[in-house]
Structures are given as structure tokens and as C-alpha cells.
Design an enzyme around this catalytic site. Structure first.
Site, mmCIF file in Angstrom:
data_model
loop_
_atom_site.group_PDB
_atom_site.id
_atom_site.type_symbol
_atom_site.label_atom_id
_atom_site.label_comp_id
_atom_site.label_asym_id
_atom_site.label_seq_id
_atom_site.Cartn_x
_atom_site.Cartn_y
_atom_site.Cartn_z
ATOM 1 N N ARG A 1 0.811 -1.239 0.000
ATOM 2 C CA ARG A 1 0.000 0.000 0.000
ATOM 3 C C ARG A 1 0.832 1.271 0.000
ATOM 4 N NH1 ARG A 1 -3.316 -2.959 3.668
ATOM 5 N NH2 ARG A 1 -5.045 -3.858 2.497
ATOM 6 N N LYS B 1 4.043 11.728 -11.297
ATOM 7 C CA LYS B 1 3.319 10.833 -12.213
ATOM 8 C C LYS B 1 4.121 9.542 -12.345
ATOM 9 C CE LYS B 1 0.730 13.923 -15.273
ATOM 10 N NZ LYS B 1 0.616 14.448 -16.645
ATOM 11 N N GLU C 1 12.264 18.789 -24.007
ATOM 12 C CA GLU C 1 11.438 19.122 -22.827
ATOM 13 C C GLU C 1 11.960 20.396 -22.172
ATOM 14 O OE1 GLU C 1 8.659 17.720 -22.178
ATOM 15 O OE2 GLU C 1 8.717 15.603 -22.744
ATOM 16 N N LYS D 1 8.500 23.585 -13.236
ATOM 17 C CA LYS D 1 7.565 22.453 -13.124
ATOM 18 C C LYS D 1 6.949 22.429 -11.726
ATOM 19 C CE LYS D 1 6.447 17.714 -14.007
ATOM 20 N NZ LYS D 1 6.698 16.458 -14.694
ATOM 21 N N GLU E 1 -3.566 17.298 -12.379
ATOM 22 C CA GLU E 1 -3.923 17.741 -13.731
ATOM 23 C C GLU E 1 -5.418 17.979 -13.928
ATOM 24 O OE1 GLU E 1 -1.356 16.001 -16.714
ATOM 25 O OE2 GLU E 1 -2.801 16.494 -18.261
ATOM 26 N N ARG F 1 -1.896 21.987 -14.996
ATOM 27 C CA ARG F 1 -0.806 21.051 -15.295
ATOM 28 C C ARG F 1 -0.791 20.648 -16.766
ATOM 29 N NH1 ARG F 1 1.713 16.247 -11.497
ATOM 30 N NH2 ARG F 1 3.233 15.542 -13.023
ATOM 31 N N ASN G 1 1.967 19.714 -21.228
ATOM 32 C CA ASN G 1 1.839 18.857 -22.420
ATOM 33 C C ASN G 1 2.010 19.648 -23.709
ATOM 34 O OD1 ASN G 1 1.257 16.625 -20.799
ATOM 35 N ND2 ASN G 1 -0.857 17.321 -20.590
ATOM 36 N N HIS H 1 2.726 18.003 -26.924
ATOM 37 C CA HIS H 1 2.564 16.558 -26.702
ATOM 38 C C HIS H 1 1.350 15.953 -27.401
ATOM 39 C CE1 HIS H 1 5.700 17.294 -23.826
ATOM 40 N NE2 HIS H 1 5.698 16.050 -23.391
ATOM 41 N N HIS I 1 2.260 12.595 -29.065
ATOM 42 C CA HIS I 1 1.717 11.289 -28.699
ATOM 43 C C HIS I 1 1.141 10.572 -29.916
ATOM 44 C CE1 HIS I 1 1.471 12.516 -24.193
ATOM 45 N NE2 HIS I 1 2.635 12.002 -24.509
ATOM 46 N N HIS J 1 10.876 10.060 -27.401
ATOM 47 C CA HIS J 1 9.799 10.932 -26.940
ATOM 48 C C HIS J 1 10.141 12.403 -27.239
ATOM 49 C CE1 HIS J 1 6.537 12.446 -24.536
ATOM 50 N NE2 HIS J 1 7.376 13.103 -23.745
HETATM 51 P P1 NAD Z 1 14.756 6.178 -20.845
HETATM 52 O O1 NAD Z 1 14.456 6.011 -19.417
HETATM 53 O O2 NAD Z 1 14.391 5.074 -21.773
HETATM 54 O O3 NAD Z 1 16.297 6.520 -21.029
HETATM 55 C C1 NAD Z 1 16.801 6.760 -22.328
HETATM 56 C C2 NAD Z 1 18.032 5.895 -22.622
HETATM 57 O O4 NAD Z 1 19.143 6.433 -21.922
HETATM 58 C C3 NAD Z 1 17.914 4.459 -22.173
HETATM 59 O O5 NAD Z 1 18.517 3.645 -23.125
HETATM 60 C C4 NAD Z 1 18.683 4.440 -20.867
HETATM 61 O O6 NAD Z 1 19.195 3.167 -20.563
HETATM 62 C C5 NAD Z 1 19.786 5.405 -21.170
HETATM 63 N N1 NAD Z 1 20.395 6.062 -20.007
HETATM 64 C C6 NAD Z 1 19.778 6.553 -18.917
HETATM 65 N N2 NAD Z 1 20.643 7.221 -18.150
HETATM 66 C C7 NAD Z 1 21.834 7.132 -18.748
HETATM 67 C C8 NAD Z 1 23.116 7.660 -18.460
HETATM 68 N N3 NAD Z 1 23.329 8.448 -17.407
HETATM 69 N N4 NAD Z 1 24.137 7.372 -19.287
HETATM 70 C C9 NAD Z 1 23.918 6.623 -20.411
HETATM 71 N N5 NAD Z 1 22.728 6.133 -20.762
HETATM 72 C C10 NAD Z 1 21.694 6.390 -19.933
HETATM 73 O O7 NAD Z 1 14.042 7.487 -21.435
HETATM 74 P P2 NAD Z 1 13.813 8.952 -20.848
HETATM 75 O O8 NAD Z 1 13.828 9.831 -22.023
HETATM 76 O O9 NAD Z 1 14.659 9.249 -19.695
HETATM 77 O O10 NAD Z 1 12.311 8.850 -20.294
HETATM 78 C C11 NAD Z 1 11.234 8.538 -21.148
HETATM 79 C C12 NAD Z 1 10.134 7.965 -20.296
HETATM 80 O O11 NAD Z 1 9.740 8.951 -19.342
HETATM 81 C C13 NAD Z 1 8.892 7.586 -21.058
HETATM 82 O O12 NAD Z 1 8.445 6.340 -20.603
HETATM 83 C C14 NAD Z 1 7.890 8.670 -20.696
HETATM 84 O O13 NAD Z 1 6.566 8.213 -20.718
HETATM 85 C C15 NAD Z 1 8.318 9.009 -19.304
HETATM 86 N N6 NAD Z 1 7.957 10.361 -18.865
HETATM 87 C C16 NAD Z 1 7.348 10.494 -17.678
HETATM 88 C C17 NAD Z 1 7.025 11.734 -17.201
HETATM 89 C C18 NAD Z 1 6.421 11.870 -15.843
HETATM 90 O O14 NAD Z 1 5.999 12.971 -15.480
HETATM 91 N N7 NAD Z 1 6.393 10.813 -15.059
HETATM 92 C C19 NAD Z 1 7.333 12.875 -17.952
HETATM 93 C C20 NAD Z 1 7.970 12.714 -19.190
HETATM 94 C C21 NAD Z 1 8.275 11.444 -19.635
HETATM 95 N N1 GLY Z 2 5.273 15.589 -18.078
HETATM 96 C C1 GLY Z 2 3.984 16.117 -17.861
HETATM 97 C C2 GLY Z 2 3.572 16.141 -16.439
HETATM 98 O O1 GLY Z 2 4.311 15.801 -15.553
HETATM 99 O O2 GLY Z 2 2.449 16.481 -16.189
#
Ligand code: NAD
Ligand code: GLY
Length: 361
Positions: A118, A140, A182, A231, A241, A245, A249, A252, A256, A269
């Protein structure tokens, strides 16, 4: 070291720090232990990050789960494996899960922490630019479902975020640029974030592009701090949101649809977001919400960072519009567009004619 404090819900005392600086991982448990009383940690990382940064987190109280690398693994099967591991190592309610990685590790680890017994303490150690400026902040957490991205998840705030700028030095160029999309987003929405401080982030990005592209850590430290503050201003006002919030996007809605139609394989992304931002600038220009001069200034900034702005495949306009409708952000069947207006501000509109929306697809 810089510190940004997130204050999501002052009444419930949901407040946590984001530490931003170089070499923070050298002594990471001295920070972590101030924000959790956990005596055991499950560290969720992946096969790419573990050999680069895993050693910094090794100690007698920590266990690792090393996931395969990729967005396709942000799913329920892998989530179950994390839960199995937590049970196997007898993680207790007072213990904690740590995410060491990009947005994929952060999102899935955070979701696991939110449902395990939980809800147990969660610490974010973001290692991509995208994760440091966006996904690790604001709570998120989610996994994907075959019907769409981030379809299963919750809002679950970490106890602390530790952004070590040095981790950005091992990122490949494509992933670094993905984070920059971003970053630029914040410059275009800054004056709608409701922050009391004005960073003139647009100007900062224009003036410091060489240092940012060459990954000068001092400039990156300032950049991450500004993005997290912006942020933070938004999520402090609207955690779940309900309104404001949605401005995060920006770009986005198109992004998307692009990711969905290319099955998350062709573009990162951030690449989809920079193409999406170009589409919303075009749309705003067509709707006379901005003038040529403002449009060109913004596109010049995107070009200065050499971000992707054009699609290199042709989509059917109908399919594209349909894909836009499958986004979580659609409400009452209407697509919400976050549109740029002059002055680094945005407006949300949901009554735009389909033909205007898909022009240029
Ligand atoms: P990711 O986590 O896939 O990382 C990108 C690549 O970089 C991967 O291959 C990873 O292994 C590599 N990597 C990570 N750190 C590294 C480092 N220090 N050195 C070398 N390689 C490294 O992608 P991302 O762009 O970080 O995140 C994308 C994800 O985030 C998506 O799933 C998206 O939906 C999510 N997201 C979430 C939010 C949120 O608010 N929670 C916001 C934006 C995106
Ligand atoms: N990345 C969009 C949010 O956190 O709402």
C-alpha cells in the site's frame, strides 16, 4: 549544490527536495537517509545504467533489480518482477524503492513503490536530462498498456529527488537532445507557469546554447534548477492535472499521435515533442494567436539546438486525427490543444476545426 523544494500539498505536508549538483552520487546515502528511515533499499535500474552508475549505490543495505533497457519494458510483467523481487528480499513497509535511471525506470519504480504494501518510500535518482527536468518531478508514475502509454498508474510523490549532473555526461547525443526538447518546452510556457520569479528562460537558452550543447555542468546545473522550479510551480498548484498542469503537455498532443503511429520505435519521446512543438507553432500562426516575428524567434531557438522539427514519413490525415483522439488528454471526445501565444505563454483550446489541426501532416 542547488536545491528546489516542491510543496505539493501544504495541508498534507507533501513537500520534498530536489538536489541538483555534480558528484552527488559520491555520498548519496547521506542525503537519502535524511528523507527516509528505511533500513533496506531496492534499487530499480537497467542493464545500461547499472555498469555506469550502479557502483555508487552499492552498500550492505541495498539490493538491485536490473531491468532490460527500453520503453517496451515499462509494462505490467516487469512491474510484477519488481514486486516479486521486493517480496523475495523481504522489503518491509518502512523500507524504500530507489529509481536509478531515466524516465522509464523512474515511472515503473515509482508505480511499484506506490502499490507495494500500500505504498512505501520512494527516492528518484534521475540519470537522463529528460528525467532530471521532467519525469522525476511531480509524481506521475505509470506503466504502459497495449492500448496506450502510461494507461495504468498513479500520482505518487517521491521523498526526495537527487539529480547528479555528472550522470548526463555518459548520455549519448540522441538521448541528450531528447531531453533538450522538454527543456525548450519550459521556455515557451514560462509565463503561464504561475511562478513568482521570472527566469527569462528563453533568453537563458539563447545565450547559453554553446555551453548547454557542450554539456558544461555548471550551466546544466542552472538549467535543471530552472526547469524543476518551473515544473514545481505548476504541480504545486495542480498536482492531479485538473487544469493548469495540462500546459506541461505543450507539443505533446501531436507528439503522442506521432509516437503511437510509429509504435514508439522510430522517434524518441523528445524527438516527437520537438516535432509536435513545431506543429503547434504552425497551428497558432494559422489561428492568428501569434505573429510571424514571435513564430520565427521560437523556431530559431528550436533550430539553434538542432532539434527535429519535420516528420520524415507521411501519415494519413484521418489516421493522425484518430490517433490524437486516443490520447489520455482527450476529454469529452475533444482534443485539448496547448497553444503558444506571444510572451512565452500558452492558452488551452479544444474547439479547433479538424482541417486546421491536420494541415501539414
Ligand atoms: P529512458 O528512461 O528510456 O532513457 C533513455 C536511454 O538512456 C535508455 O537507453 C537508458 O538506458 C539510457 N540512459 C539513462 N541514463 C543514462 C546515463 N546516465 N548514461 C547513459 N545512458 C543512460 O528514457 P527517458 O527519455 O529518460 O524517459 C522517457 C520515459 O519517461 C517515457 O516512458 C515517458 O513516458 C516518461 N515520462 C514520464 C514523465 C512523468 O511525469 N512521469 C514525464 C515525461 C516522460
Ligand atoms: N510531463 C507532464 C507532467 O508531468 O504532467
Amino acid at each position: 549544490m542547488k536545491k528546489v523544494q516542491i510543496k505539493i500539498n501544504p495541508a498534507k505536508k507533501t513537500s520534498y527536495p530536489i538536489f541538483i549538483g555534480e558528484n552527488l552520487l559520491d555520498n548519496v546515502y547521506s542525503i537519502i537517509q535524511q528523507y527516509t528511515s528505511a533500513s533496506k533499499f531496492l534499487i530499480v535500474t537497467n542493464e545500461t545504467i547499472y555498469p555506469l552508475w550502479g557502483d555508487k549505490l552499492k552498500n550492505k543495505n541495498s539490493e538491485f533489480i536490473i531491468l532490460p533497457d527500453g520503453e517496451v519494458y515499462k509494462n505490467m510483467d516487469i512491474l510484477n518482477k519488481i514486486i516479486d523481487k521486493a517480496l523475495e528480499i523481504k522489503l518491509e513497509r518502512k523500507d524504500a524503492i530507489i529509481a536509478l535511471g531515466g524516465g522509464v525506470c523512474g515511472d515503473i519504480a515509482g508505480f511499484a513503490a506506490s502499490i507495494y504494501q500500500r505504498g512505501i518510500d520512494f527516492i528518484q535518482i534521475p540519470t537522463t536530462l529528460l528525467a532530471q527536468v521532467d519525469s522525476s518531478v511531480g509524481g506521475k508514475v505509470a506503466v504502459n498498456h497495449k492500448s496506450g502509454k502510461n494507461m495504468i498508474g498513479s500520482f505518487y510523490q517521491p521523498k526526495a529527488v537527487i539529480a547528479d549532473i555528472n550522470t548526463l555526461l555518459t548520455l549519448d547525443n540522441r538521448q541528450f537532445k531528447t531531453g533538450l526538447s522538454e527543456v525548450l518546452k519550459y521556455a515557451f510556457i514560462e509565463n503561464s507557469c504561475g511562478c513568482r520569479v521570472n527566469f527569462n528562460f528563453f533568453h537563458f537558452l539563447n545565450e547559453n546554447s554553446d555551453e548547454i550543447i557542450s554539456r558544461d555542468t555548471k550551466v546544466l546545473r542552472e538549467l535543471v534548477k530552472i526547469c524543476c522550479t518551473l515544473k514545481g510551480c505548476v504541480v504545486n498548484q495542480d498536482e492531479k492535472e485538473k487544469g493548469l498542469r495540462a500546459i506541461l503537455n505543450f507539443g505533446h498532443t501531436y507528439a503522442h499521435a506521432i509516437e503511437n503511429l510509429t509504435e514508439y520505435k522510430k522517434y524518441t519521446h523528445g524527438e516527437a515533442v520537438s516535432i509536435g512543438m513545431k506543429f503547434v507553432f504552425d497551428l497558432s500562426l494559422r489561428l492568428n494567436l501569434i505573429n510571424e516575428k514571435y513564430y520565427q524567434n521560437c523556431i530559431n531557438l528550436i533550430n539553434k539546438y538542432n532539434l527535429k522539427t519535420e516528420l520524415d514519413i507521411k501519415f494519413s490525415k484521418d489516421k493522425f486525427y484518430e490517433a490524437m483522439h486516443s490520447d489520455k488528454k482527450v476529454s469529452g471526445g475533444k482534443i485539448n490543444f496547448v497553444l503558444p501565444v506571444i510572451g512565452n505563454k500558452v492558452e488551452i483550446k479544444n474547439n479547433i476545426d479538424k482541417n486546421i489541426v491536420v494541415q501539414g501532416i
